[in-house]
Design an enzyme around this catalytic site. Structure first.
Site, PDB file in Angstrom:
ATOM      1  N   HIS A  83       0.826  -1.214   0.000  1.00 59.87           N
ATOM      2  CA  HIS A  83       0.000   0.000   0.000  1.00 59.87           C
ATOM      3  C   HIS A  83       0.867   1.274   0.000  1.00 59.87           C
ATOM      4  O   HIS A  83       2.065   1.207  -0.295  1.00 59.87           O
ATOM      5  CB  HIS A  83      -1.008  -0.033   1.152  1.00 59.87           C
ATOM      6  CG  HIS A  83      -1.676  -1.372   1.283  1.00 59.87           C
ATOM      7  ND1 HIS A  83      -2.691  -1.776   0.458  1.00 59.87           N
ATOM      8  CD2 HIS A  83      -1.430  -2.427   2.125  1.00 59.87           C
ATOM      9  CE1 HIS A  83      -3.064  -3.014   0.792  1.00 59.87           C
ATOM     10  NE2 HIS A  83      -2.315  -3.428   1.790  1.00 59.87           N
ATOM     11  N   GLU A 120      -1.906   0.514   7.983  1.00 61.39           N
ATOM     12  CA  GLU A 120      -1.070  -0.588   7.496  1.00 61.39           C
ATOM     13  C   GLU A 120       0.100  -0.057   6.673  1.00 61.39           C
ATOM     14  O   GLU A 120       1.216  -0.563   6.775  1.00 61.39           O
ATOM     15  CB  GLU A 120      -1.919  -1.544   6.654  1.00 61.39           C
ATOM     16  CG  GLU A 120      -1.130  -2.746   6.133  1.00 61.39           C
ATOM     17  CD  GLU A 120      -1.913  -3.578   5.131  1.00 61.39           C
ATOM     18  OE1 GLU A 120      -3.105  -3.298   4.915  1.00 61.39           O
ATOM     19  OE2 GLU A 120      -1.311  -4.510   4.552  1.00 61.39           O
ATOM     20  N   HIS A 175       2.992  -6.836   4.556  1.00 63.23           N
ATOM     21  CA  HIS A 175       1.621  -6.410   4.835  1.00 63.23           C
ATOM     22  C   HIS A 175       1.260  -6.713   6.284  1.00 63.23           C
ATOM     23  O   HIS A 175       1.988  -7.406   6.992  1.00 63.23           O
ATOM     24  CB  HIS A 175       0.623  -7.165   3.931  1.00 63.23           C
ATOM     25  CG  HIS A 175       0.669  -6.737   2.498  1.00 63.23           C
ATOM     26  ND1 HIS A 175      -0.262  -5.888   1.944  1.00 63.23           N
ATOM     27  CD2 HIS A 175       1.562  -7.033   1.518  1.00 63.23           C
ATOM     28  CE1 HIS A 175       0.046  -5.686   0.675  1.00 63.23           C
ATOM     29  NE2 HIS A 175       1.141  -6.371   0.384  1.00 63.23           N
ATOM     30  N   GLU A 257       1.908 -11.436   5.840  1.00 67.10           N
ATOM     31  CA  GLU A 257       0.926 -10.687   6.635  1.00 67.10           C
ATOM     32  C   GLU A 257       1.383 -10.831   8.084  1.00 67.10           C
ATOM     33  O   GLU A 257       1.250 -11.890   8.699  1.00 67.10           O
ATOM     34  CB  GLU A 257      -0.483 -11.275   6.441  1.00 67.10           C
ATOM     35  CG  GLU A 257      -1.004 -11.230   5.008  1.00 67.10           C
ATOM     36  CD  GLU A 257      -1.599  -9.874   4.630  1.00 67.10           C
ATOM     37  OE1 GLU A 257      -1.586  -8.946   5.472  1.00 67.10           O
ATOM     38  OE2 GLU A 257      -2.069  -9.744   3.479  1.00 67.10           O
TER      39      GLU A 257
HETATM   40 ZN    ZN Z   1      -2.041  -5.194   2.822  1.00 68.30          ZN
END
Ligand code: ZN
Length: 293
Positions: A83, A120, A175, A257
């Site tokens: 992102h 995030e 992430h 993640e």
């Molecule tokens: Zn993400």
């Protein structure tokens, strides 16, 4: 009436001390493990039963911090901070559809955030920068897909292309998840074997899995986190064919993640700088293990 001379007792003592001591040089790995000093002392579960993973590499081969020399010299690592903090200011640009080979998807997304508003995108960039310092110290050439220096994005297809053009030996997209509260832990996403349009992951699925297994083991050891139980049957590994960043990659690549931003306990870790440093160590060590196989 056996005579047990004192020297035999002495031998037993010597044997139990000297005989059990590992002469490996892996002390650094142990010291940096989950048993190290922690500020947020949640109970540290043991690393996942990494039965699928190879046993710890013999001393000297693993490239643990402190290993003399530059174990990653000549290696190219691409880190993709997931992102972009400014994506939300550019809704139309990031909503643009791009071709990910098997389908069309949004250029990029805003990502999630903790309930207290820590985005995030801030997390991913911070962990990525910490990992870069560690990897460069080991001699790697590290490229980023963005370094907080773009108005938005890049789009997922460009994120993959950056790794491809760099001929990366390994690429990792960082992430944090946005799952339901109460769900905890990390997982690694591996590329599914897909073919269609500009996507063909057949050559990277096997090395990407090895990269992912290394990351899983080292991330668990460095952070004390357990693999998420809400996905991948608790294995810490998930396989997906719907992510442009993986579908379009021609170099070994995985996503990690690191935790669930929507869970308060995970969020307490993700917002803690010391924890993020440990996360970066786990990521850097997983990459190092893979590149030293
Ligand atoms: Zn993400």
């Amino acid at each position: 009436m056996t005579l047990i001379p004192a020297c035999f007792v002495g031998w037993l003592l010597w044997s139990s001390l000297g005989g059990s001591k590992d002469d490996g040089a892996d002390g650094v790995g142990g010291a940096s493990g989950a048993s190290g000093p922690t500020t947020s002392s949640t109970s540290s579960p043991p690393p996942p039963s990494s039965g699928a993973s190879a046993p710890p590499a013999p001393s000297g081969k693993s490239g643990k911090p402190g290993t003399p020399g530059k174990p990653l010299k000549g290696k190219v690592v691409v880190i993709d901070p997931g992102h972009n903090s400014h994506n939300r200011e550019h809704p139309s640009q990031i909503a643009r559809l791009v071709d990910i080979g098997t389908e069309k998807k949004e250029c990029d997304t805003t990502g999630t955030a903790t309930n207290s508003g820590y985005p995030e995108a801030s997390f991913t960039l911070d962990v990525a920068r910490r990992a870069r310092i560690l990897l460069e110290a080991r001699g790697a050439t590290v490229r980023f897909t963005h370094d907080g220096d773009r108005p938005y994005g890049p789009c997922v297809d460009e994120r993959a292309e950056i790794g491809n053009k760099a001929h990366a030996d390994a690429a990792v997209s960082v992430h944090a998840d946005g799952a339901a509260a109460g769900e905890r832990g990390f997982h690694v996403i591996l590329p599914k074997s897909v073919r269609g349009g500009g996507a063909d992951t057949s050559a990277i699925t096997a090395p990407s899995r090895r990269l992912g297994e290394r990351l899983r083991a080292e991330f668990a050891e460095a952070t004390g986190s357990a693999p998420a139980r809400y996905i991948g049957d608790g294995s810490g590994l998930d396989v997906r064919g719907d992510l442009g960043g993986l579908n379009l990659s021609t170099v070994p690549k995985v996503f990690i993640e690191c935790g669930n931003m929507r869970d308060s306990q995970d969020a307490a870790e993700l917002t803690d700088t010391a924890w993020r440093e440990r996360a970066a160590h786990g990521i850097a060590q997983g990459i190092t293990d893979f590149l030293n196989e």
